[in-house]
Design a protein around this motif. Structure first.
Motif, mmCIF file in Angstrom:
data_model
loop_
_atom_site.group_PDB
_atom_site.id
_atom_site.type_symbol
_atom_site.label_atom_id
_atom_site.label_comp_id
_atom_site.label_asym_id
_atom_site.label_seq_id
_atom_site.Cartn_x
_atom_site.Cartn_y
_atom_site.Cartn_z
ATOM 1 N N GLY A 44 72.160 31.136 28.638
ATOM 2 C CA GLY A 44 72.372 30.190 29.731
ATOM 3 C C GLY A 44 71.068 29.664 30.299
ATOM 4 O O GLY A 44 70.877 29.642 31.504
ATOM 5 N N ILE A 45 70.169 29.197 29.429
ATOM 6 C CA ILE A 45 68.888 28.663 29.883
ATOM 7 C C ILE A 45 69.003 27.150 30.042
ATOM 8 O O ILE A 45 69.532 26.461 29.165
ATOM 9 C CB ILE A 45 67.738 29.051 28.927
ATOM 10 C CG1 ILE A 45 66.383 28.571 29.472
ATOM 11 C CG2 ILE A 45 67.992 28.588 27.511
ATOM 12 C CD1 ILE A 45 65.185 29.141 28.741
ATOM 13 N N TYR A 46 68.561 26.648 31.203
ATOM 14 C CA TYR A 46 68.621 25.202 31.420
ATOM 15 C C TYR A 46 67.578 24.758 32.439
ATOM 16 O O TYR A 46 67.078 25.553 33.231
ATOM 17 C CB TYR A 46 70.023 24.749 31.841
ATOM 18 C CG TYR A 46 70.555 25.333 33.130
ATOM 19 C CD1 TYR A 46 70.457 24.619 34.331
ATOM 20 C CD2 TYR A 46 71.190 26.563 33.151
ATOM 21 C CE1 TYR A 46 70.965 25.142 35.513
ATOM 22 C CE2 TYR A 46 71.701 27.090 34.326
ATOM 23 C CZ TYR A 46 71.587 26.376 35.504
ATOM 24 O OH TYR A 46 72.087 26.895 36.674
ATOM 25 N N ASN A 47 67.260 23.469 32.376
ATOM 26 C CA ASN A 47 66.314 22.859 33.300
ATOM 27 C C ASN A 47 66.947 22.738 34.684
ATOM 28 O O ASN A 47 68.148 22.526 34.809
ATOM 29 C CB ASN A 47 65.903 21.469 32.803
ATOM 30 C CG ASN A 47 65.082 21.539 31.540
ATOM 31 O OD1 ASN A 47 64.045 22.173 31.515
ATOM 32 N ND2 ASN A 47 65.558 20.894 30.483
ATOM 33 N N GLU A 48 66.137 22.815 35.714
ATOM 34 C CA GLU A 48 66.640 22.762 37.089
ATOM 35 C C GLU A 48 67.088 21.357 37.493
ATOM 36 O O GLU A 48 68.104 21.197 38.157
ATOM 37 C CB GLU A 48 65.558 23.259 38.054
ATOM 38 C CG GLU A 48 65.968 23.248 39.500
ATOM 39 C CD GLU A 48 67.079 24.223 39.827
ATOM 40 O OE1 GLU A 48 67.822 23.957 40.786
ATOM 41 O OE2 GLU A 48 67.228 25.250 39.146
ATOM 42 N N THR A 49 66.351 20.315 37.108
ATOM 43 C CA THR A 49 66.653 18.992 37.652
ATOM 44 C C THR A 49 66.981 17.929 36.621
ATOM 45 O O THR A 49 67.923 17.173 36.809
ATOM 46 C CB THR A 49 65.464 18.478 38.504
ATOM 47 O OG1 THR A 49 64.263 18.550 37.726
ATOM 48 C CG2 THR A 49 65.290 19.337 39.754
ATOM 49 N N THR A 50 66.239 17.863 35.533
ATOM 50 C CA THR A 50 66.396 16.744 34.605
ATOM 51 C C THR A 50 66.698 17.232 33.198
ATOM 52 O O THR A 50 65.978 18.085 32.675
ATOM 53 C CB THR A 50 65.105 15.893 34.561
ATOM 54 O OG1 THR A 50 64.747 15.528 35.892
ATOM 55 C CG2 THR A 50 65.293 14.647 33.725
ATOM 56 N N ALA A 51 67.746 16.679 32.585
ATOM 57 C CA ALA A 51 68.034 16.969 31.179
ATOM 58 C C ALA A 51 67.031 16.213 30.309
ATOM 59 O O ALA A 51 66.178 15.493 30.808
ATOM 60 C CB ALA A 51 69.468 16.562 30.849
ATOM 61 N N SER A 52 67.153 16.363 29.017
ATOM 62 C CA SER A 52 66.296 15.688 28.029
ATOM 63 C C SER A 52 64.866 16.194 28.067
ATOM 64 O O SER A 52 63.938 15.477 27.716
ATOM 65 C CB SER A 52 66.298 14.166 28.213
ATOM 66 O OG SER A 52 67.592 13.660 28.069
ATOM 67 N N ASN A 53 64.654 17.417 28.507
ATOM 68 C CA ASN A 53 63.333 18.014 28.498
ATOM 69 C C ASN A 53 63.368 19.319 27.723
ATOM 70 O O ASN A 53 64.368 20.038 27.733
ATOM 71 C CB ASN A 53 62.838 18.278 29.929
ATOM 72 C CG ASN A 53 62.366 17.013 30.601
ATOM 73 O OD1 ASN A 53 61.425 16.387 30.150
ATOM 74 N ND2 ASN A 53 63.037 16.630 31.670
ATOM 75 N N ALA A 54 62.261 19.633 27.091
ATOM 76 C CA ALA A 54 62.166 20.829 26.259
ATOM 77 C C ALA A 54 61.883 22.071 27.104
ATOM 78 O O ALA A 54 61.476 21.984 28.258
ATOM 79 C CB ALA A 54 61.063 20.639 25.224
ATOM 80 N N ILE A 55 62.092 23.224 26.474
ATOM 81 C CA ILE A 55 61.697 24.519 27.011
ATOM 82 C C ILE A 55 60.549 25.019 26.136
ATOM 83 O O ILE A 55 60.604 24.921 24.906
ATOM 84 C CB ILE A 55 62.869 25.528 26.977
ATOM 85 C CG1 ILE A 55 64.068 25.009 27.769
ATOM 86 C CG2 ILE A 55 62.415 26.902 27.449
ATOM 87 C CD1 ILE A 55 63.877 24.935 29.270
ATOM 88 N N TYR A 56 59.519 25.561 26.774
ATOM 89 C CA TYR A 56 58.305 25.988 26.076
ATOM 90 C C TYR A 56 58.043 27.470 26.286
ATOM 91 O O TYR A 56 58.617 28.101 27.170
ATOM 92 C CB TYR A 56 57.099 25.199 26.590
ATOM 93 C CG TYR A 56 57.189 23.720 26.344
ATOM 94 C CD1 TYR A 56 56.840 23.185 25.115
ATOM 95 C CD2 TYR A 56 57.636 22.862 27.340
ATOM 96 C CE1 TYR A 56 56.930 21.821 24.887
ATOM 97 C CE2 TYR A 56 57.726 21.495 27.110
ATOM 98 C CZ TYR A 56 57.373 20.983 25.890
ATOM 99 O OH TYR A 56 57.455 19.638 25.651
ATOM 100 N N ALA A 57 57.112 28.015 25.484
ATOM 101 C CA ALA A 57 56.711 29.414 25.624
ATOM 102 C C ALA A 57 55.233 29.574 25.306
ATOM 103 O O ALA A 57 54.682 28.847 24.470
ATOM 104 C CB ALA A 57 57.528 30.304 24.696
ATOM 105 N N ARG A 58 54.633 30.525 25.995
ATOM 106 C CA ARG A 58 53.272 30.981 25.685
ATOM 107 C C ARG A 58 53.311 32.499 25.554
ATOM 108 O O ARG A 58 53.989 33.180 26.325
ATOM 109 C CB ARG A 58 52.293 30.594 26.790
ATOM 110 C CG ARG A 58 51.963 29.127 26.810
ATOM 111 C CD ARG A 58 50.790 28.845 27.750
ATOM 112 N NE ARG A 58 50.352 27.482 27.578
ATOM 113 C CZ ARG A 58 50.327 26.578 28.562
ATOM 114 N NH1 ARG A 58 50.705 26.904 29.782
ATOM 115 N NH2 ARG A 58 49.901 25.360 28.319
#
Length: 188
Positions: free
Chosen positions: A50-64
């Motif tokens: 259930g991972i999702y962006n807080e405000t805007t769709a169409s954006n990626a999720i990243y990791a370091r």
């Protein structure tokens, strides 16, 4: 949980998997899963439900990746990712290949509601080894919105050889939510 074994089969391996983290994150600028890699386990699997962006769709999720509790921010990451998307109008390929960048891109797009959230599984192999570059693999299934679905599989390399302590997950200039964060250690 119950596992039914066939006639003559014996149970092995299940006691080698141990849950190390069970938590969530809400409206977070980033999420650290850090300090759980030990010599007790050779492989770790991280689940982000259930991972999702807080405000805007169409954006990626990243990791370091993290070493000694700090994010590795140098341009030492390389990745290759392939996937597909499906929607009413058809579908198509998703792929990105990056060399000497400063992070891993785990998703192509991600939604901004629980209904359009994704699921990511990340596998770490021998994160404490100091003789080879660090490699991870991931798979993601998610929605950009209620009419578009995506699936991607990727692999990444950090060319450094320092022992890893964890991973940092973050959105593209916005906060993220993760309904369930689970980390398992697996003994050889």
């Amino acid at each position: 949980d119950t596992v039914t074994l066939g006639s003559g089969a014996t149970q092995t391996g299940f006691s080698n998997t141990v849950k190390l983290v069970d938590t969530s994150a809400s409206d977070a600028s980033s999420v650290d899963v850090d300090g759980f890699f030990t010599s007790d386990y050779d492989t770790y699997i991280l689940y982000l439900h259930g991972i999702y962006n807080e405000t805007t769709a169409s954006n990626a999720i990243y990791a370091r990746l993290k070493t000694g509790g700090s994010n590795i921010t140098s341009s030492t990451y390389s990745e290759a990712t392939k996937g597909r998307y499906a929607e009413a109008a058809g579908g198509g390929d998703l792929h990105w290949d990056e060399f000497n960048t400063d992070r891993f891109r785990l998703t192509y797009n991600n939604g901004n509601t629980l209904a359009t959230s994704g699921f990511i599984q990340i596998t770490f192999s021998n994160p404490l080894d100091t003789s080879t570059p660090k490699k991870i693999t991931w798979i993601e299934a998610g929605n950009l919105n209620t009419t578009q679905f995506e699936f991607v599989a990727g692999g990444g390399l950090d060319s450094g050889t320092a022992a890893l302590s964890g991973i940092n997950i973050y959105g593209n200039s916005q906060n993220i939510n993760i309904q369930k964060i689970l980390l398992y250690g697996i003994r050889s």
